[in-house]
Design an enzyme around this catalytic site. Structure first.
Site, PDB file in Angstrom:
ATOM      1  CD  GLN A 179     -66.079 -16.491 -30.178  1.00 60.09           C
ATOM      2  OE1 GLN A 179     -66.818 -17.156 -30.898  1.00 60.09           O
ATOM      3  NE2 GLN A 179     -65.841 -15.205 -30.399  1.00 60.09           N
ATOM      4  CD  GLU A 180     -60.441 -18.609 -25.809  1.00 58.98           C
ATOM      5  OE1 GLU A 180     -59.433 -18.084 -26.299  1.00 58.98           O
ATOM      6  OE2 GLU A 180     -61.014 -18.161 -24.802  1.00 58.98           O
ATOM      7  CB  SER A 181     -57.908 -21.884 -31.199  1.00 55.95           C
ATOM      8  OG  SER A 181     -58.646 -23.092 -31.016  1.00 55.95           O
ATOM      9  CE1 TYR A 217     -63.789 -16.735 -25.462  1.00 55.45           C
ATOM     10  CE2 TYR A 217     -64.980 -16.813 -23.381  1.00 55.45           C
ATOM     11  CZ  TYR A 217     -64.067 -17.369 -24.270  1.00 55.45           C
ATOM     12  OH  TYR A 217     -63.459 -18.553 -23.953  1.00 55.45           O
ATOM     13  NE  ARG A 243     -58.072 -14.876 -25.339  1.00 54.12           N
ATOM     14  CZ  ARG A 243     -58.959 -15.272 -24.433  1.00 54.12           C
ATOM     15  NH1 ARG A 243     -58.816 -14.992 -23.181  1.00 54.12           N
ATOM     16  NH2 ARG A 243     -59.991 -15.986 -24.744  1.00 54.12           N
TER      17      ARG A 243
END
Length: 727
Positions: free
Chosen positions: A575-577, A683, A723
């Site tokens: 999900q992040e990268s 998320y 973030r």
């Protein structure tokens, strides 16, 4: 003659063997990634060894495509005979290279050659090259021919612009086409090119107003405001009022602190302009946290313009903000008004869901009925799986295990890879419902609803068209022309029943070159239905490319070191990268787990990592060490609650602490649905869903998480620094 040491001889043999085994793709990839003397020289040496075969022809494409120097076109032409399967791509490169060298006749001829190939993915690109060359040659007949043959492959702005050019070359007035380019597509290169035929000063006030409105719609508030300011002295009546309101809208978009007062104090008679003014007053007050002013503007908007689209958006925004600050008494009536007055609209249905789930969370009467209404209205909608889950929870509250089993089972069957399917599986285990019989009444009601196809049956036998596309893409990929290989497969995928096979092929190419993040994106874009596939032997190869597991050794090492489920960490990274270890976000977060440099510095100190610099965050092992430590620490500080820790990872622990102060949440779903930020709510759901997919694809059971350890809780100085959440 003195003999050489044995290790010199062996190294020479090994070098020769490697040189002979060298293939084109890595050389071409190195040159395309970092074009320079060294990589070019390597590729040229390869070409010398393959002067008259397909591999050498591909090397020519890589070396000379777009090269404006003398002889480049002829070198590309020499490649054509050895690549008949992708001749249209070669002709397009010849056309583009000739255009770069200003050989317009050659460029036009090659472009027209491409258009003779049926359904070529580069037809639009070739047509644009041909149009530019025909315009330079002042050949209006061939411009019109190209537009007739390839107009559907061009953008509307391109078609209009070259239609105007053709008219001008014929001695006619192309103004009507150029005006449309200016007013409907003001930020395109065609709009800039149009200035040669139609200066801005020659536009009427109405045309300039249309252009300014379009700039605002496309997000250019600064450009739009400048247009509005210059236009205002030339306008009267409703148009003048609209411009004044939209200057206030621009100020809001540009974050000027004066926007709220300007919008509130403006006197506007035109109903449309007034509705827009009040809506943006609601938004400006929301941003300024002036909630009394927001409520007043919303009330005026409802009284004066009850059927306006601006009222619909205003209700949703004001309701959301009151929900954010925990004022349910003000939030719920606004959602109810939105749901009642705009029930036929997508936004209204979203409000209906908010009403239903808030009734459940707040334990209000009629919650179950409202959840059923949402489910019946859209059994394939975005909230259907959630409605099934909360209906199951309602049944549990009533001690009706049979009904609960039916609802949870349907969530798992109809939406196997969704977040709420994961929660339903958990509830089935926790409630001991695996052996429980379902409810005949509930099963009958659910059977009457049109849920998405529960078992997706795909044909994994490639047809002739798919085989041809994959073969063409493989040729392009051998020359590291990955963008064109992707284009080839995407082109065929549109409306194809074999989109899953095309997605599989292009994702395999990405995996082969060590780009798992691109493989994920390819599957998402080419075959978006992948997320509804059941996990079985046929679908696993595709799903494993959509859910790859690179960096497995350090991921496992630091997951267990920090007492985390490794599949959870994999789900977070996806999900992040998307497993791109070099990615940098808009807020400067870096690497696999997206860590901010300042946070990385503090984490390095705590973990004993010496010589920290922000570049270390691009090292997968270091990033995984830090990200897993941070997530474990968040979980410890939140009593082991996974959903709350993930929300903190995304939005900051301070915000999560505020949300938790608003009331008691009986389970994960209640907390997640109460998250006021769409980004954070999505998320959390995505990471937990991803983790479930990883478990089903790569393992049978989740790792057992230990009890929380408050001594390893994350320090408050670090929370929220991974973030920052964008507004």
């Amino acid at each position: 003659m003195k003999s050489l040491p044995i290790h010199w001889w062996l190294s020479g043999v090994l070098w020769l063997g490697c040189a002979q085994a060298q293939t084109l793709e890595p050389l071409a990839r190195a040159f395309r990634d970092k074009p320079g003397p060294v990589t070019r020289s390597e590729l040229e040496r390869y070409l010398l060894k393959h002067p008259k075969d397909a591999e050498g022809a591909l090397a020519r494409l890589v070396l000379f495509n777009g090269d404006s120097s003398a002889g480049a076109v002829e070198k590309l032409k020499a490649a054509r005979a050895y690549l008949p399967e992708i001749a249209d791509y070669v002709d397009w490169m010849i056309a583009a290279t000739a255009l770069a060298g200003k050989d317009h006749a050659e460029a036009l001829g090659a472009a027209e050659q491409v258009l003779r190939v049926a359904d070529s993915p580069v037809a639009g690109r070739a047509a644009l090259v041909g149009l530019k060359s025909a315009a330079e040659l002042k050949d209006f007949a061939r411009i019109e021919s190209l537009l007739s043959k390839a107009g559907k492959q061009l953008t509307a702005a391109q078609v209009l612009y070259f239609s105007g050019v053709a008219a001008e070359l014929k001695g006619l007035d192309g103004r009507k086409w150029f005006v449309r380019v200016f007013t409907e597509w003001p930020r395109t290169t065609e709009a800039v090119d149009t200035l040669a035929y139609l200066p801005l000063a020659n536009l009427t006030a109405s045309e300039r107003l249309a252009r300014a409105n379009r700039l605002l719609d496309e997000g250019d508030a600064g450009g739009a405001r400048a247009e509005y300011v210059s236009l205002l002295p030339r306008l009267t009546g409703a148009e003048a009022e609209q411009v004044r309101v939209r200057m206030g809208v621009c100020d809001y978009r540009l974050r000027k602190p004066t926007a709220l007062d300007a919008l509130r104090q403006m006197e506007v008679k035109d109903p449309g302009a007034d509705a827009e003014r009040l809506f943006y007053a609601v938004l400006a007050a929301r941003r300024a946290k002036a909630y009394d002013s927001m409520a007043v503007a919303m009330r005026e908007l409802s009284e004066r313009h009850p059927k306006s689209n601006f009222r619909l958006e205003g209700l949703a925004n004001a309701a959301s903000q009151f929900w954010v600050i925990g004022d349910h008494a003000k939030s719920l009536p606004l959602y109810e008004a939105c749901a009642l007055d705009f029930s036929g609209r997508a936004e209204g249905r979203e409000c209906e869901w908010k009403v239903a789930v808030q009734h459940f969370i707040l334990a209000k009467a009629g919650a179950e009925k409202k959840l059923q209404e949402v489910l019946k209205a859209e059994p394939g909608g975005d909230h259907a799986s959630a409605a099934l889950y909360f209906l199951g929870r309602s049944a549990e509250d009533r001690k009706d295990k049979a009904a609960a089993k039916s609802y949870f089972q349907k969530a798992i069957e109809a939406f196997p890879n969704h977040f709420y399917a994961e929660l339903s599986r958990e509830r089935m285990v926790q409630g001991g419902l695996q052996g429980q019989a379902g409810s005949g009444v509930v099963d009958g009601m659910l059977k009457a609803l049109a849920f998405p196809v529960e078992t997706v049956r795909l044909n994994f036998e490639t047809n002739a068209a798919t085989k041809r596309r994959i073969a063409r893409a493989e040729i392009l990929a051998r020359g590291a022309l990955y963008d064109l290989a992707e284009l080839e497969l995407r082109h065929e995928a549109r409306g194809s029943e074999q989109a899953h096979l095309l997605a599989l092929a292009v994702a395999k190419m990405a995996a082969r070159r060590g780009a798992p993040e691109q493989g994920i994106r390819y599957v998402k874009s080419i075959f978006p239905g992948y997320s509804n596939l059941p996990v079985n032997a046929m679908t696993a190869p595709l799903l494993k490319l959509a859910y790859p597991l690179p960096f497995k050794d350090p991921l496992w090492t630091y997951s267990f070191k920090n007492e985390l489920d490794p599949y959870l960490l994999a789900g977070l990274i996806r999900q992040e990268s998307e497993f791109n270890s070099k990615v940098v976000s808009r807020s400067n977060a870096r690497g696999l787990t997206q860590i901010m440099p300042a946070t990385g510095k503090e984490l390095a100190r705590r973990l004993g990592i010496k010589g920290f610099t922000p570049k270390l965050l691009f090292e997968p092992t270091v990033n995984l060490q830090m990200g897993s430590y941070y997530l474990r620490s968040l979980m410890n500080s939140l009593g082991g609650n996974l959903a709350q820790a993930l929300a903190s990872y995304n939005a900051g622990k301070g915000r999560v602490t505020q949300w938790l102060e608003r009331g008691e949440y009986r389970d994960t779903a209640e907390f997640v649905e109460s998250i006021p930020f769409d980004e954070t709510r999505g998320y959390v759901q995505s990471v937990i869903r991803n983790a479930g997919m990883y478990r089903r694809l790569y393992g049978n059971e989740a790792a057992v998480l230990p009890a929380p350890n408050p001594e390893r809780a994350i320090p408050e100085s670090l929370t929220g620094q991974i973030r920052p959440l964008m507004e």
